[in-house]
Design a protein around this motif. Structure first.
Motif, PDB file in Angstrom:
ATOM      1  N   ASN A  32       0.803  -1.224   0.000  1.00  0.00           N
ATOM      2  CA  ASN A  32       0.000   0.000   0.000  1.00  0.00           C
ATOM      3  C   ASN A  32       0.835   1.272   0.000  1.00  0.00           C
ATOM      4  O   ASN A  32       0.286   2.374  -0.015  1.00  0.00           O
ATOM      5  N   SER A  33       2.164   1.143   0.036  1.00  0.00           N
ATOM      6  CA  SER A  33       3.073   2.297  -0.041  1.00  0.00           C
ATOM      7  C   SER A  33       2.872   3.314   1.078  1.00  0.00           C
ATOM      8  O   SER A  33       3.128   4.486   0.906  1.00  0.00           O
ATOM      9  N   LYS A  34       2.382   2.840   2.214  1.00  0.00           N
ATOM     10  CA  LYS A  34       2.254   3.706   3.391  1.00  0.00           C
ATOM     11  C   LYS A  34       3.212   3.181   4.441  1.00  0.00           C
ATOM     12  O   LYS A  34       3.303   1.974   4.655  1.00  0.00           O
ATOM     13  N   LYS A  35       3.919   4.091   5.106  1.00  0.00           N
ATOM     14  CA  LYS A  35       4.921   3.666   6.073  1.00  0.00           C
ATOM     15  C   LYS A  35       4.622   4.214   7.460  1.00  0.00           C
ATOM     16  O   LYS A  35       4.019   5.273   7.613  1.00  0.00           O
ATOM     17  N   ILE A  36       5.081   3.466   8.455  1.00  0.00           N
ATOM     18  CA  ILE A  36       4.964   3.882   9.845  1.00  0.00           C
ATOM     19  C   ILE A  36       6.287   4.487  10.282  1.00  0.00           C
ATOM     20  O   ILE A  36       7.354   3.882  10.094  1.00  0.00           O
ATOM     21  N   CYS A  37       6.233   5.670  10.842  1.00  0.00           N
ATOM     22  CA  CYS A  37       7.448   6.351  11.298  1.00  0.00           C
ATOM     23  C   CYS A  37       7.969   5.702  12.581  1.00  0.00           C
ATOM     24  O   CYS A  37       7.194   5.447  13.509  1.00  0.00           O
ATOM     25  N   ILE A  38       9.275   5.450  12.620  1.00  0.00           N
ATOM     26  CA  ILE A  38       9.922   4.987  13.839  1.00  0.00           C
ATOM     27  C   ILE A  38      11.199   5.794  14.039  1.00  0.00           C
ATOM     28  O   ILE A  38      11.745   6.356  13.088  1.00  0.00           O
ATOM     29  N   ASP A  39      11.654   5.891  15.270  1.00  0.00           N
ATOM     30  CA  ASP A  39      12.899   6.620  15.544  1.00  0.00           C
ATOM     31  C   ASP A  39      14.095   5.735  15.222  1.00  0.00           C
ATOM     32  O   ASP A  39      13.986   4.504  15.130  1.00  0.00           O
ATOM     33  N   ASN A  40      15.273   6.343  15.053  1.00  0.00           N
ATOM     34  CA  ASN A  40      16.476   5.600  14.682  1.00  0.00           C
ATOM     35  C   ASN A  40      16.853   4.532  15.703  1.00  0.00           C
ATOM     36  O   ASN A  40      17.402   3.487  15.349  1.00  0.00           O
ATOM     37  N   ASP A  41      16.557   4.798  16.972  1.00  0.00           N
ATOM     38  CA  ASP A  41      16.888   3.835  18.027  1.00  0.00           C
ATOM     39  C   ASP A  41      15.783   2.796  18.245  1.00  0.00           C
ATOM     40  O   ASP A  41      15.916   1.925  19.113  1.00  0.00           O
ATOM     41  N   GLU A  42      14.703   2.937  17.496  1.00  0.00           N
ATOM     42  CA  GLU A  42      13.563   2.016  17.549  1.00  0.00           C
ATOM     43  C   GLU A  42      12.935   1.924  18.943  1.00  0.00           C
ATOM     44  O   GLU A  42      12.389   0.882  19.340  1.00  0.00           O
ATOM     45  N   LYS A  43      12.941   3.030  19.667  1.00  0.00           N
ATOM     46  CA  LYS A  43      12.303   3.046  20.987  1.00  0.00           C
ATOM     47  C   LYS A  43      10.794   2.863  20.864  1.00  0.00           C
ATOM     48  O   LYS A  43      10.164   2.221  21.706  1.00  0.00           O
ATOM     49  N   ILE A  44      10.223   3.440  19.809  1.00  0.00           N
ATOM     50  CA  ILE A  44       8.775   3.316  19.615  1.00  0.00           C
ATOM     51  C   ILE A  44       8.394   1.860  19.303  1.00  0.00           C
ATOM     52  O   ILE A  44       7.312   1.386  19.695  1.00  0.00           O
ATOM     53  N   ILE A  45       9.319   1.133  18.640  1.00  0.00           N
ATOM     54  CA  ILE A  45       9.087  -0.291  18.367  1.00  0.00           C
ATOM     55  C   ILE A  45       8.989  -1.067  19.682  1.00  0.00           C
ATOM     56  O   ILE A  45       8.141  -1.954  19.841  1.00  0.00           O
ATOM     57  N   ASP A  46       9.853  -0.723  20.645  1.00  0.00           N
ATOM     58  CA  ASP A  46       9.819  -1.391  21.950  1.00  0.00           C
ATOM     59  C   ASP A  46       8.485  -1.152  22.647  1.00  0.00           C
ATOM     60  O   ASP A  46       7.946  -2.047  23.310  1.00  0.00           O
ATOM     61  N   VAL A  47       7.943   0.056  22.489  1.00  0.00           N
ATOM     62  CA  VAL A  47       6.641   0.377  23.083  1.00  0.00           C
ATOM     63  C   VAL A  47       5.553  -0.473  22.432  1.00  0.00           C
ATOM     64  O   VAL A  47       4.691  -1.047  23.111  1.00  0.00           O
ATOM     65  N   TYR A  48       5.596  -0.561  21.092  1.00  0.00           N
ATOM     66  CA  TYR A  48       4.617  -1.379  20.370  1.00  0.00           C
ATOM     67  C   TYR A  48       4.675  -2.841  20.835  1.00  0.00           C
ATOM     68  O   TYR A  48       3.640  -3.478  21.056  1.00  0.00           O
ATOM     69  N   LYS A  49       5.891  -3.379  20.983  1.00  0.00           N
ATOM     70  CA  LYS A  49       6.058  -4.791  21.332  1.00  0.00           C
ATOM     71  C   LYS A  49       5.463  -5.099  22.696  1.00  0.00           C
ATOM     72  O   LYS A  49       4.908  -6.190  22.909  1.00  0.00           O
ATOM     73  N   ARG A  50       5.566  -4.168  23.622  1.00  0.00           N
ATOM     74  CA  ARG A  50       5.005  -4.396  24.958  1.00  0.00           C
ATOM     75  C   ARG A  50       3.481  -4.483  24.903  1.00  0.00           C
ATOM     76  O   ARG A  50       2.850  -5.160  25.712  1.00  0.00           O
TER      77      ARG A  50
END
Length: 315
Positions: A32-50
């Protein structure tokens, strides 16, 4: 390419409202060519995973995105403008699109959202934008707008309502006011659709668009304002609402007193002849009272009756 910052509360909300996983979150699959923004350190990814670790449906969604990480996510260098990771990430991105389940999650950050020109979408708005695209809303001619004053703000809000009316009656958005079973949606979803239409106008005119403002007498659906003294209230109701008459004569006037304004719009959505008599009575009484000098809310009616396709319409 469009990129969006996804508030963790939206993912948490989707774990309860599973339909959002398909209708909203899966709009970010790589095709779909839409992307989710994440920070370089992937801190937001850690929040999502929890959030997703104990939810199989969310875990499956995230696992699919992670398999196509380069296509699914866009890394953003943070500018450290805000201690809130989500707002910092969104304000650092190019598009500055933020999706959450409710604007109320950022009620204390309205000034920052405006200052950074962040475009906020709640879950229902995001479904429309992500699945239908921005083209569903016609471009707004900003050149005709004059500086907003106490004298012309009502005209601008009426212009918003006229555009809302045209989109529903002429451009097919009436479909979004029906559930799959043919029943009308609840008033909350109609309010969200109005918010999506009004947002562009308010952004262009540096107006504050606040849903469900409560000044002590219950929440009015929308307050559109510029500064402390320039303000218009908008209340939206379906014609089958049993409090239709009361809402006009008492509810909205009480909200006006609380917000210190005599400018307001009562927007009624109607899809049947059943309530025409009641509406005509209200309109007739309005004309009578206005002829006596009474200042009343502007009554605005929109027909959202389902329409046959052009090929099936008779000449």
């Amino acid at each position: 390419m469009a990129e969006y910052t996804i508030c963790p509360k939206l993912i948490e909300y989707s774990g309860i409202n599973k339909k959002n996983i398909v209708d909203l979150l899966f709009a970010f699959i790589p095709e779909n060519s839409k992307k989710i923004c994440i920070d370089n350190d992937e801190k937001i990814i850690d929040v999502y995973k929890r959030i997703i670790e104990k939810d199989k449906d969310l875990s499956d969604w995230f696992r699919f995105l992670n398999m196509n990480k380069d296509s699914s996510f866009l890394k953003i260098p943070l500018k450290n403008k805000n201690s809130n990771l989500v707002l910092n990430l969104c304000s650092s991105s190019f598009s500055k699109n933020l999706i959450s389940d409710s604007i109320g999650n950022y009620s204390d950050e309205f000034d920052f959202l405006q200052q950074e020109d962040i475009r906020f979408f709640d879950a229902e708005e995001a479904k429309i934008i992500l699945n239908y695209g921005n083209s569903i809303f016609p471009p707004v001619d900003l050149s005709k707008f004059n500086p907003v004053t106490k004298e012309n703000i009502l005209d601008l809000v009426i212009e918003i309502c006229n555009n809302f009316k045209d989109l529903i009656e002429l451009n097919g958005l009436y479909k979004l006011l029906y559930e799959k079973n043919g029943k009308r949606v609840d008033e909350k979803k109609a309010q969200l659709l109005f918010y999506a239409v009004a947002f562009t106008y308010c952004s262009a005119n540096d107006l504050k668009l606040c849903p469900e403002v409560n000044s002590g007498n219950g929440p009015v659906d929308f307050n559109i304002s510029k500064g402390f003294t320039i303000s218009v209230n908008v209340e939206i109701k379906f014609a089958d609402n049993p409090k239709l008459k009361n809402g006009f004569w008492y509810q909205l006037r009480t909200y006006n007193q609380a917000e210190r304004t005599n400018k307001s719009i009562y927007l009624v959505l109607n899809n049947t002849d059943k309530y025409d008599t009641e509406i005509k009575k209200i309109k007739k009484l309005i004309t009578t009272q206005e002829s006596k000098g009474m200042i009343l809310p502007h009554f605005f009616e929109i027909n959202y009756k389902e329409k046959p396709s052009a090929s099936n319409q008779k000449e």
